[in-house]
Design an enzyme around this catalytic site. Sequence first.
Site, PDB file in Angstrom:
ATOM      1  N   CYS A 159       0.837  -1.209   0.000  1.00  0.00           N
ATOM      2  CA  CYS A 159       0.000   0.000   0.000  1.00  0.00           C
ATOM      3  C   CYS A 159       0.873   1.262   0.000  1.00  0.00           C
ATOM      4  CB  CYS A 159      -0.906  -0.016   1.225  1.00  0.00           C
ATOM      5  SG  CYS A 159      -2.012   1.397   1.292  1.00  0.00           S
ATOM      6  N   CYS A 207       0.783   4.716   6.910  1.00  0.00           N
ATOM      7  CA  CYS A 207       0.161   4.557   8.235  1.00  0.00           C
ATOM      8  C   CYS A 207       1.135   3.783   9.135  1.00  0.00           C
ATOM      9  CB  CYS A 207      -1.155   3.803   8.115  1.00  0.00           C
ATOM     10  SG  CYS A 207      -2.235   4.473   6.828  1.00  0.00           S
ATOM     11  N   CYS A 209       0.634   0.101  10.262  1.00  0.00           N
ATOM     12  CA  CYS A 209       0.117  -0.905   9.326  1.00  0.00           C
ATOM     13  C   CYS A 209       1.180  -1.789   8.676  1.00  0.00           C
ATOM     14  CB  CYS A 209      -0.719  -0.234   8.257  1.00  0.00           C
ATOM     15  SG  CYS A 209      -1.537  -1.455   7.190  1.00  0.00           S
ATOM     16  N   CYS A 252     -16.511  -8.856   5.998  1.00  0.00           N
ATOM     17  CA  CYS A 252     -15.857  -7.598   5.620  1.00  0.00           C
ATOM     18  C   CYS A 252     -14.628  -7.852   4.749  1.00  0.00           C
ATOM     19  CB  CYS A 252     -15.461  -6.835   6.882  1.00  0.00           C
ATOM     20  SG  CYS A 252     -14.629  -5.289   6.515  1.00  0.00           S
ATOM     21  N   CYS A 311     -19.594  -5.812   4.103  1.00  0.00           N
ATOM     22  CA  CYS A 311     -18.862  -4.591   4.413  1.00  0.00           C
ATOM     23  C   CYS A 311     -17.571  -4.588   3.594  1.00  0.00           C
ATOM     24  CB  CYS A 311     -18.535  -4.600   5.907  1.00  0.00           C
ATOM     25  SG  CYS A 311     -17.509  -3.217   6.436  1.00  0.00           S
ATOM     26  N   CYS A 360     -19.111   2.419   9.149  1.00  0.00           N
ATOM     27  CA  CYS A 360     -18.337   1.722  10.172  1.00  0.00           C
ATOM     28  C   CYS A 360     -17.080   2.560  10.368  1.00  0.00           C
ATOM     29  CB  CYS A 360     -17.994   0.310   9.703  1.00  0.00           C
ATOM     30  SG  CYS A 360     -16.882  -0.548  10.839  1.00  0.00           S
ATOM     31  N   ARG A 409     -17.500  -2.654  18.323  1.00  0.00           N
ATOM     32  CA  ARG A 409     -16.751  -3.873  18.005  1.00  0.00           C
ATOM     33  C   ARG A 409     -15.372  -3.897  18.671  1.00  0.00           C
ATOM     34  NH1 ARG A 409     -20.184  -5.648  14.065  1.00  0.00           N
ATOM     35  NH2 ARG A 409     -21.149  -3.956  12.895  1.00  0.00           N
TER      36      ARG A 409
HETATM   37  N1  SAM Z   1      -6.583   0.560   3.241  1.00  0.00           N
HETATM   38  C1  SAM Z   1      -7.845   0.837   3.789  1.00  0.00           C
HETATM   39  C2  SAM Z   1      -7.837   1.954   4.816  1.00  0.00           C
HETATM   40  O1  SAM Z   1      -6.826   2.232   5.396  1.00  0.00           O
HETATM   41  O2  SAM Z   1      -8.898   2.530   5.020  1.00  0.00           O
HETATM   42  C3  SAM Z   1      -8.517  -0.380   4.406  1.00  0.00           C
HETATM   43  C4  SAM Z   1      -7.727  -1.391   5.196  1.00  0.00           C
HETATM   44  S1  SAM Z   1      -6.945  -0.816   6.704  1.00  0.00           S
HETATM   45  C5  SAM Z   1      -5.944  -2.185   7.126  1.00  0.00           C
HETATM   46  C6  SAM Z   1      -8.285  -0.782   7.876  1.00  0.00           C
HETATM   47  C7  SAM Z   1      -7.997  -0.366   9.292  1.00  0.00           C
HETATM   48  O3  SAM Z   1      -7.272  -1.394   9.954  1.00  0.00           O
HETATM   49  C8  SAM Z   1      -7.162   0.870   9.530  1.00  0.00           C
HETATM   50  O4  SAM Z   1      -7.884   2.055   9.400  1.00  0.00           O
HETATM   51  C9  SAM Z   1      -6.710   0.669  10.960  1.00  0.00           C
HETATM   52  O5  SAM Z   1      -7.635   1.272  11.845  1.00  0.00           O
HETATM   53  C10 SAM Z   1      -6.727  -0.843  11.133  1.00  0.00           C
HETATM   54  N2  SAM Z   1      -5.378  -1.392  11.359  1.00  0.00           N
HETATM   55  C11 SAM Z   1      -4.406  -1.555  10.446  1.00  0.00           C
HETATM   56  N3  SAM Z   1      -3.280  -2.060  10.987  1.00  0.00           N
HETATM   57  C12 SAM Z   1      -3.551  -2.237  12.305  1.00  0.00           C
HETATM   58  C13 SAM Z   1      -2.784  -2.725  13.403  1.00  0.00           C
HETATM   59  N4  SAM Z   1      -1.525  -3.114  13.272  1.00  0.00           N
HETATM   60  N5  SAM Z   1      -3.368  -2.785  14.615  1.00  0.00           N
HETATM   61  C14 SAM Z   1      -4.648  -2.377  14.768  1.00  0.00           C
HETATM   62  N6  SAM Z   1      -5.413  -1.905  13.766  1.00  0.00           N
HETATM   63  C15 SAM Z   1      -4.879  -1.829  12.547  1.00  0.00           C
HETATM   64  C1  DTB Z   2     -11.093  -2.286  11.715  1.00  0.00           C
HETATM   65  O1  DTB Z   2     -11.304  -1.231  12.331  1.00  0.00           O
HETATM   66  N1  DTB Z   2     -10.476  -3.341  12.189  1.00  0.00           N
HETATM   67  C2  DTB Z   2     -10.412  -4.392  11.222  1.00  0.00           C
HETATM   68  C3  DTB Z   2     -11.182  -3.785  10.037  1.00  0.00           C
HETATM   69  N2  DTB Z   2     -11.470  -2.476  10.472  1.00  0.00           N
HETATM   70  C4  DTB Z   2     -10.612  -3.810   8.693  1.00  0.00           C
HETATM   71  C5  DTB Z   2      -9.052  -4.854  10.814  1.00  0.00           C
HETATM   72  C6  DTB Z   2      -7.884  -4.525  11.591  1.00  0.00           C
HETATM   73  C7  DTB Z   2      -6.689  -5.079  10.900  1.00  0.00           C
HETATM   74  C8  DTB Z   2      -5.564  -5.331  11.808  1.00  0.00           C
HETATM   75  C9  DTB Z   2      -4.269  -5.542  11.177  1.00  0.00           C
HETATM   76  C10 DTB Z   2      -4.146  -6.700  10.246  1.00  0.00           C
HETATM   77  O2  DTB Z   2      -4.618  -7.827  10.530  1.00  0.00           O
HETATM   78  O3  DTB Z   2      -3.536  -6.518   9.197  1.00  0.00           O
HETATM   79 FE1  SF4 Z   3      -2.732   1.209   3.401  1.00  0.00          FE
HETATM   80 FE2  SF4 Z   3      -2.594   0.028   5.776  1.00  0.00          FE
HETATM   81 FE3  SF4 Z   3      -2.906   2.660   5.643  1.00  0.00          FE
HETATM   82 FE4  SF4 Z   3      -4.948   1.029   4.865  1.00  0.00          FE
HETATM   83  S1  SF4 Z   3      -4.093   1.246   6.936  1.00  0.00           S
HETATM   84  S2  SF4 Z   3      -4.191   2.857   3.818  1.00  0.00           S
HETATM   85  S3  SF4 Z   3      -3.754  -0.688   4.025  1.00  0.00           S
HETATM   86  S4  SF4 Z   3      -1.114   1.499   4.929  1.00  0.00           S
END
Ligand code: SAM
Ligand code: DTB
Ligand code: SF4
Length: 320
Positions: free
Chosen positions: A56, A60, A63, A100, A132, A192, A264
């Site tokens: 990506c 973030c 992430c 989702c 979702c 959500c 959630r």
């Molecule tokens: N790329 C899209 C976005 O950022 O909106 C969708 C997928 S992203 C992985 C969805 C959400 O997962 C993020 O907004 C964040 O709140 C959560 N997330 C990602 N990495 C995480 C982590 N290591 N621990 C907890 N939550 C995480």
């Molecule tokens: C959200 O708030 N939590 C879910 C969903 N939206 C997409 C996922 C969190 C992902 C956690 C990190 C991972 O497994 O990559």
């Molecule tokens: Fe990309 Fe992860 Fe950020 Fe979603 S949370 S925009 S997957 S870097």
Amino acid sequence: MQTHGLRYNWTREEVRTIYKSLLLNLLFTAQAAHRQYFVPGEVQLCQLLSIKTGGCPEDCAYCPQSAHYSTGVARQDLLSIDEVLRAAREANKNGVSRFCMGAAWRQVSDGPEFEVVLEMVRGVASLGLEVCCTLGMLTESQAKRLAEAGLYAYNHNLDTSPEFYGQIITTRKYEERLRTLEHVRKAGITVCCGGIIGMGESDEDRIALLHQLATLQPHPESVPINVLVRVQGTPLADVDPVDPLILIRTMAAARILMPSSRLRLSAGRWALSREAIALCFMAGANSIFVGDKLLTTPNPSRLEDEVLLEELDLKPMHHA
Ligand code: SAM
Ligand code: DTB
Ligand code: SF4
């Protein structure tokens, strides 16, 4: 859905007072608010599927899927419609009522991949599941097309306070997140939207996030509270873990501020004790993600969760 008694004009001061109140008072009030809108002991089981993984362009800091860090997450192009429908059917059989699909995109691009996602949405919706998606930023017309395909909810988190946001993400703005939420709302898709705790933010940041969420009108129908899953290779890999009582406080405040929303307990449940999880339910959480994996990180196994639900006398909620 009952909307009587909901408020959208919370002040930062009021949110702070709730968040900082005595823990047992907070839990008591949250549980009372919960019982005005929900059947106690019912939890919605949701399942995630990463339909496009890694690589990506966003930065973030939490992430594992950001291309800016090397975390060992294997990149995976968009799955096929068949693979997705197979996973959704399996989830449905296992008592899941919401499915989702997540993609590691900054934003949706119009073109063949979006058409495939629309087909996935149609397919999952036809199984009778709440469907979702979380695909990054959306335009108004993309939101409209997702709605027409039968999308029930769109996940797009504010993640943290506007003040702390710049320390976590630099490749997009808080305002852009808010704009996508408006597009989702306008298209008639349920929202959500939640955040992450344990990223090194302060109480004031958590209060500001709750204030942002609770002053959206209407409230997001679904509020995911994630505990940071610390992944090696990300800038937040070594941040101190958050005290579970802070999670419980955040949950309870969210329940009081947005009493009719589904709350959630999302990422990070794996690292919590059974007792901390029980207190999250006491605080008004009424949904969890099940399945061995979230998007890329581990989650308790289905078997462990069967035991958990039994020990806590919780029943899966069926599709509304
Ligand atoms: N790329 C899209 C976005 O950022 O909106 C969708 C997928 S992203 C992985 C969805 C959400 O997962 C993020 O907004 C964040 O709140 C959560 N997330 C990602 N990495 C995480 C982590 N290591 N621990 C907890 N939550 C995480
Ligand atoms: C959200 O708030 N939590 C879910 C969903 N939206 C997409 C996922 C969190 C992902 C956690 C990190 C991972 O497994 O990559
Ligand atoms: Fe990309 Fe992860 Fe950020 Fe979603 S949370 S925009 S997957 S870097």
